[in-house]
Each structure stands twice: as C-alpha cells, then as structure tokens.
Design an enzyme around this catalytic site. Structure first.
Site, PDB file in Angstrom:
ATOM      1  N   ILE A 116      43.069  67.874  96.157  1.00  0.00           N
ATOM      2  CA  ILE A 116      42.828  69.283  95.864  1.00  0.00           C
ATOM      3  C   ILE A 116      41.362  69.518  95.527  1.00  0.00           C
ATOM      4  CG2 ILE A 116      43.354  71.154  94.261  1.00  0.00           C
ATOM      5  CD1 ILE A 116      46.183  69.999  94.015  1.00  0.00           C
ATOM      6  N   ASN A 161      39.331  70.275  87.661  1.00  0.00           N
ATOM      7  CA  ASN A 161      40.481  69.800  88.420  1.00  0.00           C
ATOM      8  C   ASN A 161      40.863  68.362  88.086  1.00  0.00           C
ATOM      9  OD1 ASN A 161      42.307  69.630  90.940  1.00  0.00           O
ATOM     10  ND2 ASN A 161      40.762  68.052  91.358  1.00  0.00           N
ATOM     11  N   ILE A 169      44.706  62.798  85.377  1.00  0.00           N
ATOM     12  CA  ILE A 169      45.581  61.652  85.621  1.00  0.00           C
ATOM     13  C   ILE A 169      46.964  62.204  85.930  1.00  0.00           C
ATOM     14  CG2 ILE A 169      46.681  59.626  84.581  1.00  0.00           C
ATOM     15  CD1 ILE A 169      44.190  59.333  82.836  1.00  0.00           C
ATOM     16  N   THR A 170      47.521  61.809  87.057  1.00  0.00           N
ATOM     17  CA  THR A 170      48.794  62.391  87.498  1.00  0.00           C
ATOM     18  C   THR A 170      49.924  61.371  87.612  1.00  0.00           C
ATOM     19  OG1 THR A 170      48.237  62.060  89.837  1.00  0.00           O
ATOM     20  CG2 THR A 170      47.557  64.141  88.832  1.00  0.00           C
ATOM     21  N   GLY A 213      59.922  62.655  82.837  1.00  0.00           N
ATOM     22  CA  GLY A 213      59.229  61.412  83.133  1.00  0.00           C
ATOM     23  C   GLY A 213      57.730  61.502  83.007  1.00  0.00           C
ATOM     24  N   GLN A 214      57.200  62.720  82.771  1.00  0.00           N
ATOM     25  CA  GLN A 214      55.750  62.883  82.659  1.00  0.00           C
ATOM     26  C   GLN A 214      55.411  63.846  81.522  1.00  0.00           C
ATOM     27  OE1 GLN A 214      55.024  63.238  87.292  1.00  0.00           O
ATOM     28  NE2 GLN A 214      53.153  62.512  86.309  1.00  0.00           N
ATOM     29  N   TYR A 256      51.598  64.415  80.860  1.00  0.00           N
ATOM     30  CA  TYR A 256      51.005  65.254  81.910  1.00  0.00           C
ATOM     31  C   TYR A 256      51.366  66.715  81.674  1.00  0.00           C
ATOM     32  CZ  TYR A 256      50.205  67.172  86.586  1.00  0.00           C
ATOM     33  OH  TYR A 256      49.785  67.953  87.654  1.00  0.00           O
ATOM     34  N   PRO A 281      49.551  74.708  90.545  1.00  0.00           N
ATOM     35  CA  PRO A 281      50.178  74.310  91.814  1.00  0.00           C
ATOM     36  C   PRO A 281      51.542  73.666  91.585  1.00  0.00           C
ATOM     37  CG  PRO A 281      47.929  73.443  91.607  1.00  0.00           C
ATOM     38  CD  PRO A 281      48.356  73.914  90.252  1.00  0.00           C
ATOM     39  N   GLY A 282      52.393  73.824  92.582  1.00  0.00           N
ATOM     40  CA  GLY A 282      53.612  73.032  92.637  1.00  0.00           C
ATOM     41  C   GLY A 282      53.319  71.752  93.411  1.00  0.00           C
TER      42      GLY A 282
END
Length: 234
Positions: A14, A61, A64-65, A123-124, A127, A157-158
């Site tokens: 992105i 932007n 950590i994902t 699970g996140q 984040y 964003p999705g």
C-alpha cells in the site's frame, strides 16, 4: 512549488502504491521504511527521524501486520513492538511534520489504520488496538489544527491484494474471498486513490474522519429473502 509529501512504510504494498500515486499527482514525495530502497531507512520503533519540517502531506502507513497471538497468550514483547511501530512510531512521524505545517498554515495528515480498529481482529489484538489508537490520534490532530488549514484523517482498509496477502495459502485466500461481499479484495491503487484525495487541495473541508475502504465487508449482508451462493472453485 510542488507540495512535499512523506510516505512511511513505502518499500512495498500500500505504501509503495501511495507514493507512486502522489508522484503522479505532481507532489514531491519522500519515502521512509525500515527496509532498504527508500529515501530514509528508519525503524520507527525508536530510530532517529530525519528533519521533516518541510513536509506538507504526511502519510503514516508503516505498520507491523503479522504478529499473531490471541489476547490471552500474547507476550508483552509482541504487544510492545506492535504499539511501538504502529502507534507510537506513527505519532512521532506526525508530530515531526506538524511544526512546519502549522508555521505554513497548511497541511494534510493521513494515517492508514484498519477496519480491525473498529471491528476487532481475532488473533491480532495488538494490531487492532494500535490501529484504533490511530483513529483517536487523527481526530485529535484534526481538532487541534483545523483553524490552521491542516486536516487529519484515517483510512481504514479491509483486505487489500498486496504481494504479502496474495502469498497466503490458497485455502485461506479462498475462504477470505468467499466472505467478501464484493467477491474480491481492494487493489493497493484503490487505497492510494482515496489517500490522494485526502491529500489534495479539494479535500480541505474533510477532517477528523475515519473512512473505511472495504468493499462492503463491514455491512450486514444477511438477508431473510435470499442467500449468498458460495463462490465456485476456480
């Protein structure tokens, strides 16, 4: 004179798409990432930032994902690292840009949050929490600086078809696509187009907003009168 933009997390995905779009719109774009290949190589967990006083458009932007752990098992180190980059790092970048924007009485701040900030993401937890913090930050920056023609908005964003996402196992991708009302993921260029608008002169009256770009994923698509057919296998 061209407006000057900074895009963090711009080495891939992105961020790279945003930098490319802003350049095509005529902005002078600097990029920052912890990976090589950008104008500035900085780890936002605590690395020293360059002088960002000349930045007119700040696009935060970097994130950590891929920290995966349920809330009851997430280690302190995992939590701290996600928030250090995704939230504190974003704040440090925005803060470094705001001084010059306030002096010039013009600026655009766009933070890339996530639909997980509003809807959660099993699970996140770190984040999701860090991205929720970005929304509060953007709204506060917007309120503090509206009188100086500085806007601040969050883009949520999705699922986006980045290279990292497309590299996920096929069975996971198939399950994800089956759940999306649009039956596809967003393209990075579509997210970049929204950011480009928020960075523009025309968006001067849009501020303090959290804008989802998810193809309707957050909508209630359950219906008593029809059922969605499962997507056929390719």
């Amino acid at each position: 004179m061209a407006r000057r933009a900074l895009v963090t997390g711009a080495a891939h995905g992105i961020g790279a798409a945003i930098a490319e779009r802003l350049r095509s719109d005529g902005l002078e774009v600097a990029t920052l990432d912890r990976e090589p290949g950008c104008d500035y190589e900085v780890d936002l967990a605590g690395g020293e930032l360059p002088d960002l006083g000349e930045v007119d458009v700040c696009v935060s932007n970097a994130a950590i994902t891929n920290t995966i752990a349920p809330a009851h098992r997430m280690a302190d180190e995992q939590w701290d690292r996600d928030l250090a980059v995704n939230l504190s790092g974003a704040y440090r970048v925005v803060r470094a840009c705001l001084g010059g924007m306030r002096e010039r009485r013009w600026g655009r701040v766009v933070v890339i949050a996530s639909g997980a900030a509003i809807h959660g993401l099993p699970g996140q937890v770190a984040y999701a929490a860090s991205k929720a913090g970005l929304i509060g930050m953007a709204k506060t920056v917007a309120a503090e600086n509206a009188h100086r023609a500085i806007t601040a908005n969050a883009v949520l964003p999705g699922m986006v078809a980045t290279e990292k996402v497309k590299a996920m196992p096929a069975e996971i991708l198939e399950r994800l696509l089956a759940e999306l009302p649009a039956e596809r993921m967003a393209e990075p260029a579509e997210v970049a187009a929204l950011v480009a608008y928020l960075a523009s002169e025309e968006a001067g009256y849009v501020t303090g907003q959290a804008i989802e770009i998810d193809g309707g994923a957050a909508l209630n698509t359950f219906s008593l009168t029809r059922s969605r057919k499962p997507r056929p296998r390719p």
